[in-house]
Design a protein around this motif. Structure first.
Motif, mmCIF file in Angstrom:
data_model
loop_
_atom_site.group_PDB
_atom_site.id
_atom_site.type_symbol
_atom_site.label_atom_id
_atom_site.label_comp_id
_atom_site.label_asym_id
_atom_site.label_seq_id
_atom_site.Cartn_x
_atom_site.Cartn_y
_atom_site.Cartn_z
ATOM 1 N N GLU A 48 44.492 -45.048 53.726
ATOM 2 C CA GLU A 48 45.854 -44.528 53.553
ATOM 3 C C GLU A 48 45.822 -43.178 52.849
ATOM 4 O O GLU A 48 44.914 -42.891 52.057
ATOM 5 N N ARG A 49 46.807 -42.359 53.127
ATOM 6 C CA ARG A 49 46.833 -40.979 52.631
ATOM 7 C C ARG A 49 46.662 -40.876 51.116
ATOM 8 O O ARG A 49 45.919 -40.035 50.626
ATOM 9 N N MET A 50 47.337 -41.698 50.365
ATOM 10 C CA MET A 50 47.291 -41.610 48.895
ATOM 11 C C MET A 50 45.918 -41.975 48.325
ATOM 12 O O MET A 50 45.618 -41.653 47.183
ATOM 13 N N ALA A 51 45.091 -42.657 49.122
ATOM 14 C CA ALA A 51 43.772 -43.084 48.634
ATOM 15 C C ALA A 51 42.642 -42.187 49.141
ATOM 16 O O ALA A 51 41.491 -42.381 48.757
ATOM 17 N N ARG A 52 42.955 -41.215 49.959
ATOM 18 C CA ARG A 52 41.922 -40.345 50.516
ATOM 19 C C ARG A 52 41.344 -39.443 49.428
ATOM 20 O O ARG A 52 42.026 -39.064 48.484
ATOM 21 N N GLY A 53 40.054 -39.140 49.578
ATOM 22 C CA GLY A 53 39.373 -38.285 48.606
ATOM 23 C C GLY A 53 38.917 -39.029 47.364
ATOM 24 O O GLY A 53 38.464 -38.413 46.407
ATOM 25 N N ARG A 54 38.996 -40.362 47.381
ATOM 26 C CA ARG A 54 38.606 -41.169 46.220
ATOM 27 C C ARG A 54 37.405 -42.064 46.504
ATOM 28 O O ARG A 54 37.107 -42.967 45.742
ATOM 29 N N GLY A 55 36.730 -41.838 47.626
ATOM 30 C CA GLY A 55 35.534 -42.616 47.941
ATOM 31 C C GLY A 55 35.796 -43.894 48.709
ATOM 32 O O GLY A 55 34.874 -44.676 48.929
#
Length: 162
Positions: free
Chosen positions: A90-97
């Motif tokens: 999901e967009r809000m969780a992207r870039g967090r591994g």
């Protein structure tokens, strides 16, 4: 903290929610279409069947008790080959591994089933997904024409497993 867990057909409601969100968010990334899974296609027995494919592995990523990503592993068409598919974060969780955790979960499963090769298809325009797969050691493996959506086409990527 990001956790992953395998799901069963009894988790169909959670899987359904994420899958419909994925198909709406990134239609370019999947051969399936949102409308194929809505209306008459949106039935409990169909979702349960999707999570009951023999030899498959379906994984959710969770953060703070909420599902934020998904991925599946499927038996391949050749012995020793398995496929990674349905990956979405999901967009809000992207870039967090989250994507990294999901790829590693399928790599572990592939090792458990003694696969030699992990194969996937990815839209040639999905640069973020291609970068994720390259980071995990996947290399280009040609082009695939998906019979379910011939206009979609996809790049194949493969990783040799130890």
């Amino acid at each position: 903290m990001i956790d992953t867990r395998s799901v069963s057909p009894d988790d169909w409601r959670i899987w359904r929610e994420l899958r419909l969100e994925a198909l709406a968010d990134a239609p370019y990334a999947f051969a399936s279409r949102l409308e194929d899974w809505q209306g008459d296609g949106d039935r409990e027995e169909r979702w349960r069947a999707r999570l009951s494919i023999p030899g498959s592995c379906n994984v959710l990523a969770e953060s703070d008790g909420r599902s934020v990503g998904m991925v599946s592993g499927f038996p391949g068409s050749e012995e020793g080959v398995v496929e990674l598919g349905t990956l979405w974060v999901e967009r809000m969780a992207r870039g967090r591994g989250v994507g990294d955790r999901l790829v590693r979960a399928i790599e572990r499963w592939a090792g458990q089933v003694r696969a030699r090769t992990l194969l996937l298809t990815v839209s040639p325009t999905n640069e973020h997904a291609i970068a994720l797969y390259r980071r995990h050691g996947f290399d280009d493996a040609g082009r695939s024409e998906d019979p379910r959506a011939p206009e979609w086409g996809a790049n194949m990527m493969a990783k040799t497993l130890r």
